[in-house]
Design a protein around this motif. Structure first.
Motif, PDB file in Angstrom:
ATOM      1  N   ARG A 195       2.425   3.569   2.714  1.00 36.29           N
ATOM      2  CA  ARG A 195       1.625   3.888   1.723  1.00 36.29           C
ATOM      3  C   ARG A 195       0.709   2.737   1.302  1.00 36.29           C
ATOM      4  NH1 ARG A 195       4.760   6.598  -2.913  1.00 36.29           N
ATOM      5  NH2 ARG A 195       2.976   6.028  -3.796  1.00 36.29           N
ATOM      6  N   PRO A 196      -0.445   2.794   1.255  1.00 36.44           N
ATOM      7  CA  PRO A 196      -1.404   1.678   1.085  1.00 36.44           C
ATOM      8  C   PRO A 196      -1.165   1.124  -0.389  1.00 36.44           C
ATOM      9  CG  PRO A 196      -2.941   3.616   1.727  1.00 36.44           C
ATOM     10  CD  PRO A 196      -1.454   4.033   1.530  1.00 36.44           C
ATOM     11  N   ASP A 197      -0.402   2.012  -1.337  1.00 33.53           N
ATOM     12  CA  ASP A 197      -0.137   1.270  -2.927  1.00 33.53           C
ATOM     13  C   ASP A 197       1.063   0.706  -2.633  1.00 33.53           C
ATOM     14  OD1 ASP A 197       1.108   3.804  -2.265  1.00 33.53           O
ATOM     15  OD2 ASP A 197       1.060   4.545  -4.166  1.00 33.53           O
ATOM     16  N   LEU A 198       1.776   0.764  -1.447  1.00 31.91           N
ATOM     17  CA  LEU A 198       3.284  -0.126  -1.663  1.00 31.91           C
ATOM     18  C   LEU A 198       2.889  -1.312  -0.604  1.00 31.91           C
ATOM     19  CD1 LEU A 198       5.617   2.800  -1.553  1.00 31.91           C
ATOM     20  CD2 LEU A 198       4.857   1.093  -3.340  1.00 31.91           C
ATOM     21  N   ALA A 199       1.753  -1.566   0.111  1.00 37.71           N
ATOM     22  CA  ALA A 199       1.565  -2.807   0.939  1.00 37.71           C
ATOM     23  C   ALA A 199       2.011  -4.021   0.257  1.00 37.71           C
ATOM     24  CB  ALA A 199       0.029  -2.751   1.372  1.00 37.71           C
ATOM     25  N   PRO A 200       2.306  -4.936   1.115  1.00 39.03           N
ATOM     26  CA  PRO A 200       2.703  -4.953   2.504  1.00 39.03           C
ATOM     27  C   PRO A 200       3.591  -4.390   3.106  1.00 39.03           C
ATOM     28  CG  PRO A 200       3.182  -6.923   1.944  1.00 39.03           C
ATOM     29  CD  PRO A 200       2.726  -6.447   0.774  1.00 39.03           C
ATOM     30  N   PHE A 201       3.797  -3.934   4.406  1.00 36.37           N
ATOM     31  CA  PHE A 201       4.855  -3.235   4.959  1.00 36.37           C
ATOM     32  C   PHE A 201       5.892  -4.437   5.549  1.00 36.37           C
ATOM     33  CE2 PHE A 201       5.691   0.686   7.666  1.00 36.37           C
ATOM     34  CZ  PHE A 201       7.015   0.225   8.108  1.00 36.37           C
ATOM     35  N   THR A 202       7.077  -4.484   4.753  1.00 38.07           N
ATOM     36  CA  THR A 202       7.879  -5.636   4.968  1.00 38.07           C
ATOM     37  C   THR A 202       8.814  -5.457   6.455  1.00 38.07           C
ATOM     38  OG1 THR A 202       9.662  -4.626   3.674  1.00 38.07           O
ATOM     39  CG2 THR A 202       7.937  -5.874   2.397  1.00 38.07           C
ATOM     40  N   ARG A 203       9.297  -6.677   6.531  1.00 40.73           N
ATOM     41  CA  ARG A 203      10.415  -6.437   7.641  1.00 40.73           C
ATOM     42  C   ARG A 203      11.660  -5.809   7.220  1.00 40.73           C
ATOM     43  NH1 ARG A 203      12.196 -12.256   9.872  1.00 40.73           N
ATOM     44  NH2 ARG A 203      10.049 -12.503  10.026  1.00 40.73           N
ATOM     45  N   ALA A 204      12.062  -5.563   6.117  1.00 43.07           N
ATOM     46  CA  ALA A 204      13.208  -4.952   5.757  1.00 43.07           C
ATOM     47  C   ALA A 204      13.004  -3.478   6.016  1.00 43.07           C
ATOM     48  CB  ALA A 204      13.505  -5.154   4.323  1.00 43.07           C
ATOM     49  N   ARG A 205      11.932  -2.970   5.603  1.00 41.08           N
ATOM     50  CA  ARG A 205      11.543  -1.674   5.717  1.00 41.08           C
ATOM     51  C   ARG A 205      11.475  -1.197   7.441  1.00 41.08           C
ATOM     52  NH1 ARG A 205       6.283  -1.069   1.774  1.00 41.08           N
ATOM     53  NH2 ARG A 205       7.231  -2.207   0.078  1.00 41.08           N
ATOM     54  N   ALA A 206      10.844  -2.172   8.130  1.00 40.03           N
ATOM     55  CA  ALA A 206      10.896  -1.949   9.693  1.00 40.03           C
ATOM     56  C   ALA A 206      12.397  -1.843  10.075  1.00 40.03           C
ATOM     57  CB  ALA A 206      10.234  -2.908  10.350  1.00 40.03           C
ATOM     58  N   VAL A 207      13.316  -2.897   9.722  1.00 38.93           N
ATOM     59  CA  VAL A 207      14.572  -2.702  10.236  1.00 38.93           C
ATOM     60  C   VAL A 207      15.329  -1.349   9.858  1.00 38.93           C
ATOM     61  CG1 VAL A 207      16.995  -3.755  10.013  1.00 38.93           C
ATOM     62  CG2 VAL A 207      14.698  -5.365  10.252  1.00 38.93           C
ATOM     63  N   VAL A 208      15.131  -1.107   8.507  1.00 33.17           N
ATOM     64  CA  VAL A 208      15.770   0.339   8.056  1.00 33.17           C
ATOM     65  C   VAL A 208      15.374   1.379   8.922  1.00 33.17           C
ATOM     66  CG1 VAL A 208      15.739   1.956   6.112  1.00 33.17           C
ATOM     67  CG2 VAL A 208      16.155  -0.627   5.758  1.00 33.17           C
ATOM     68  N   ILE A 209      14.127   1.596   9.306  1.00 28.90           N
ATOM     69  CA  ILE A 209      13.542   2.460   9.962  1.00 28.90           C
ATOM     70  C   ILE A 209      14.150   2.500  11.346  1.00 28.90           C
ATOM     71  CG2 ILE A 209      11.584   3.571  11.212  1.00 28.90           C
ATOM     72  CD1 ILE A 209       9.763   2.508   8.494  1.00 28.90           C
TER      73      ILE A 209
ATOM     74  N   ARG B 217      -6.559   7.280 -12.624  1.00 27.68           N
ATOM     75  CA  ARG B 217      -6.445   5.878 -12.621  1.00 27.68           C
ATOM     76  C   ARG B 217      -5.872   5.351 -11.140  1.00 27.68           C
ATOM     77  NH1 ARG B 217      -4.739   3.024 -18.023  1.00 27.68           N
ATOM     78  NH2 ARG B 217      -2.839   4.131 -17.504  1.00 27.68           N
ATOM     79  N   ARG B 218      -4.586   6.100 -10.865  1.00 25.78           N
ATOM     80  CA  ARG B 218      -4.051   5.459  -9.751  1.00 25.78           C
ATOM     81  C   ARG B 218      -4.783   5.561  -8.546  1.00 25.78           C
ATOM     82  NH1 ARG B 218       0.604   7.820 -12.565  1.00 25.78           N
ATOM     83  NH2 ARG B 218       0.359   9.666 -11.196  1.00 25.78           N
ATOM     84  N   ARG B 219      -5.350   6.940  -8.398  1.00 24.60           N
ATOM     85  CA  ARG B 219      -6.367   7.368  -7.496  1.00 24.60           C
ATOM     86  C   ARG B 219      -7.407   6.462  -7.202  1.00 24.60           C
ATOM     87  NH1 ARG B 219      -8.715  13.350  -7.360  1.00 24.60           N
ATOM     88  NH2 ARG B 219      -9.876  12.238  -8.947  1.00 24.60           N
ATOM     89  N   ALA B 220      -8.020   6.106  -8.378  1.00 29.27           N
ATOM     90  CA  ALA B 220      -9.124   5.341  -8.177  1.00 29.27           C
ATOM     91  C   ALA B 220      -8.985   3.507  -7.698  1.00 29.27           C
ATOM     92  CB  ALA B 220      -9.783   5.099  -9.728  1.00 29.27           C
ATOM     93  N   LEU B 221      -7.655   3.033  -8.238  1.00 34.42           N
ATOM     94  CA  LEU B 221      -7.437   1.957  -8.200  1.00 34.42           C
ATOM     95  C   LEU B 221      -6.527   1.667  -6.892  1.00 34.42           C
ATOM     96  CD1 LEU B 221      -6.688   0.512 -11.660  1.00 34.42           C
ATOM     97  CD2 LEU B 221      -8.789   0.356 -10.419  1.00 34.42           C
ATOM     98  N   ARG B 222      -6.007   2.778  -6.274  1.00 29.48           N
ATOM     99  CA  ARG B 222      -5.165   2.604  -5.081  1.00 29.48           C
ATOM    100  C   ARG B 222      -5.620   1.789  -3.988  1.00 29.48           C
ATOM    101  NH1 ARG B 222      -4.252   7.762  -3.848  1.00 29.48           N
ATOM    102  NH2 ARG B 222      -2.549   8.080  -5.226  1.00 29.48           N
ATOM    103  N   PRO B 223      -6.806   1.814  -3.369  1.00 23.77           N
ATOM    104  CA  PRO B 223      -7.369   0.976  -2.333  1.00 23.77           C
ATOM    105  C   PRO B 223      -7.298  -0.683  -2.785  1.00 23.77           C
ATOM    106  CG  PRO B 223      -8.765   2.650  -2.747  1.00 23.77           C
ATOM    107  CD  PRO B 223      -7.887   2.815  -3.767  1.00 23.77           C
TER     108      PRO B 223
ATOM    109  N   LEU C 236      -5.667  -1.872  -5.069  1.00 17.03           N
ATOM    110  CA  LEU C 236      -3.936  -2.450  -5.180  1.00 17.03           C
ATOM    111  C   LEU C 236      -3.447  -2.927  -3.744  1.00 17.03           C
ATOM    112  CD1 LEU C 236      -2.462  -0.199  -8.230  1.00 17.03           C
ATOM    113  CD2 LEU C 236      -3.121  -2.750  -8.038  1.00 17.03           C
ATOM    114  N   SER C 237      -3.671  -1.961  -2.928  1.00 13.21           N
ATOM    115  CA  SER C 237      -3.322  -2.225  -1.376  1.00 13.21           C
ATOM    116  C   SER C 237      -3.646  -3.662  -0.667  1.00 13.21           C
ATOM    117  CB  SER C 237      -3.679  -1.090  -0.600  1.00 13.21           C
ATOM    118  OG  SER C 237      -5.085  -1.066  -0.354  1.00 13.21           O
ATOM    119  N   VAL C 238      -4.928  -3.780  -1.137  1.00 13.19           N
ATOM    120  CA  VAL C 238      -5.446  -5.143  -0.852  1.00 13.19           C
ATOM    121  C   VAL C 238      -4.751  -6.382  -1.714  1.00 13.19           C
ATOM    122  CG1 VAL C 238      -7.627  -6.568  -0.545  1.00 13.19           C
ATOM    123  CG2 VAL C 238      -7.700  -3.889  -0.001  1.00 13.19           C
ATOM    124  N   LEU C 239      -4.622  -6.143  -2.657  1.00 16.02           N
ATOM    125  CA  LEU C 239      -4.075  -7.149  -3.436  1.00 16.02           C
ATOM    126  C   LEU C 239      -2.594  -7.493  -3.042  1.00 16.02           C
ATOM    127  CD1 LEU C 239      -4.866  -6.581  -7.185  1.00 16.02           C
ATOM    128  CD2 LEU C 239      -5.507  -8.324  -5.984  1.00 16.02           C
TER     129      LEU C 239
END
Length: 471
Positions: free
Chosen positions: A81-95, A429-435, A437-440
């Motif tokens: 999900r863009p609002d949870l970026a970045p995709f961390t190593r721990a998430r990849a290992v869990v998957i 507000r979340r929908r407007a700022l989601r992109p 926040l993902s960049v941040l």
């Protein structure tokens, strides 16, 4: 014969880089790959399980295998999900770990009754999960995870080989099973490596072009600055000096006037030097808000000028977020506050400014102003020149001694806090700022969002590494 000049090698991206890290906007466009892959994996697992009911001996294990694979697909979609970026190593290992667990459960459900390796859904599902990691993780990490998964799948196939319906060398079954995982893994790693290198080369070329253009414009900018300074001096300072030279005498009033002018010049120079890119950005937004008929009161609190230590990506991300906040419907123009503080030393140019113009928190004393002294007497001008020469000599000695010492890298963390009042429902507000926040989250670390209607608070950290000489 003359030797041809070798073509310089184009720079390669760091091994830890990913498409999402180097190009956060491009990562936004790539994230729909995750839900598409998740749907394919779950659908294929359900269909393959239903079509192989005659081979399943332990239905609980089969149902658990499908459930675990569904969880792995859900974690993939959630992690991408863009609002949870970045995709961390721990998430990849869990998957990948969940995919391996689903494979082992599926193998246990058909133990000694599995007819073929080719129709097992778990290895293919695991390979597709690894394929979905391509835009989010570095290629070396994908290769490591994929190789470990393929090895586990190959060992499982090797152990099952005596019970399969086709009689062939066991190593062949292991190769077939491993190929179902290795092929998507290699494809994902190749994509990640090629895209990351392409983005890194483009960014490097763009920076070189900007640097070259900056060098070309430096002379023009310098001349413009000199002309502006001369205009500022021509209003008060130059007429005063001309009058003193014409009279060839100094009075007490002249000394008092010189001190006053020197203090004014010093104050203007300090104010201009203290002005950062963040101040320029806020000034532009004030002008835009005023043009819209609003009365803005935007505050920037950066006493140590830590904003000067931000790189181009960080400046662009912060600027885009501030502009987005100012243009949102329901934004309160009197509520925007941008504060920057942190641990560790401030950027290097702050030290240079402090040495040149003194501490900003200290009250200036006209009696000790070197500019005033230079205007008043030639003797004190000579003393000031000697002091500057001594300072340069001390700096050269320090540089010579510092070159003989080893360097150590220390990390400095700058904390940025943005507060704004926005009278919008939380969902809008979340929908407007989601992109934004993902960049941040891709550029900064530890991005935290706190919302207490109507106040929105963003807090994130920027890491800077400084090199210090130690004995």
């Amino acid at each position: 014969m003359t030797r041809a000049t070798p073509t310089p090698r184009r720079p390669r991206a760091p091994a830890s880089a990913s498409q999402q890290r180097l190009d956060p906007i491009g990562g936004l466009a790539a994230w729909p790959l995750a839900p598409v892959v998740a749907v394919i994996v779950v659908t294929y697992a359900v269909v393959a399980t239903i079509s192989r009911t005659h081979e399943i001996q332990t239905r609980e294990f089969a149902a658990a295998a499908v459930a675990v694979l569904i969880i792995a697909a859900a974690v993939l979609v959630w992690s991408a999900r863009p609002d949870l970026a970045p995709f961390t190593r721990a998430r990849a290992v869990v998957i990948v770990a969940l995919g391996l667990a689903a494979h082992l459960l599926a193998a246990a459900s058909t133990w000694q009754f599995n007819g073929m390796i080719q129709d097992d859904f778990a290895p293919i599902g695991l390979g597709l999960l690894l394929l979905a990691l391509a835009p989010f993780r570095p290629f070396k990490e994908i290769l490591v995870l994929g190789s470990a998964s393929a090895l586990a799948v190959g060992i499982t196939a090797l152990v099952q080989s005596p019970y399969l319906s086709i009689q062939t060398p066991p190593a062949l079954f292991a190769i077939i099973a491993m190929t179902q995982v290795l092929a998507p893994t290699l494809g994902a790693a190749a994509y990640s490596r090629q895209v990351v290198n392409s983005i890194h080369r483009w960014q490097t070329d763009a920076r070189r072009a900007i640097r070259a253009r900056t060098e070309e414009d430096r002379g023009l900018l310098a001349s413009e600055v000199v002309e502006q300074r001369l205009r500022n001096l021509g209003a008060d300072v130059l007429p005063f000096l001309a009058d003193v030279l014409e009279r060839q005498s100094l009075t007490a009033a002249d000394i008092k006037r010189a001190r006053s002018l020197a203090f004014q010049v010093r104050r203007v120079l300090v104010a201009e030097v203290d002005h950062t890119w963040l101040d320029d950005l806020i000034d532009r937004e004030r002008i835009n808000l005023t043009a819209r008929g609003l009365t803005p009161l935007c505050v920037v609190a950066d006493p140590e000028r830590r904003a000067t230590g931000f790189d181009s990506d960080q400046r662009a991300a912060v600027g885009a977020m501030i502009v987005a906040l100012c243009r949102l419907t329901g934004f309160d123009p009197t509520s925007l506050v941008v504060q920057i503080d942190g641990s560790g030393a401030a950027p290097a140019d702050t030290d240079q400014i402090t040495q040149a113009f003194g501490h900003r928190s200290a009250r200036p004393t006209p009696a000790t102003d070197t500019t005033t002294l230079a205007i008043v007497t030639a003797e004190e001008q000579q003393a000031a020149a000697q002091a500057r020469a001594q300072a340069r000599a001390q700096a050269q000695v320090y540089a010579a001694t510092g070159s003989r010492t080893h360097t150590s890298s220390s990390k400095t963390i700058d904390t940025i806090t943005i507060q704004a009042g926005i009278s919008l429902p939380p969902f809008q507000r979340r929908r407007a700022l989601r992109p934004y926040l993902s960049v941040l989250r891709a550029v900064f670390t530890r991005v935290r969002v706190a919302s207490r209607h109507p106040l929105l608070t963003l807090e994130f950290e920027a890491e800077r590494f400084q090199t210090k000489g130690t004995r």
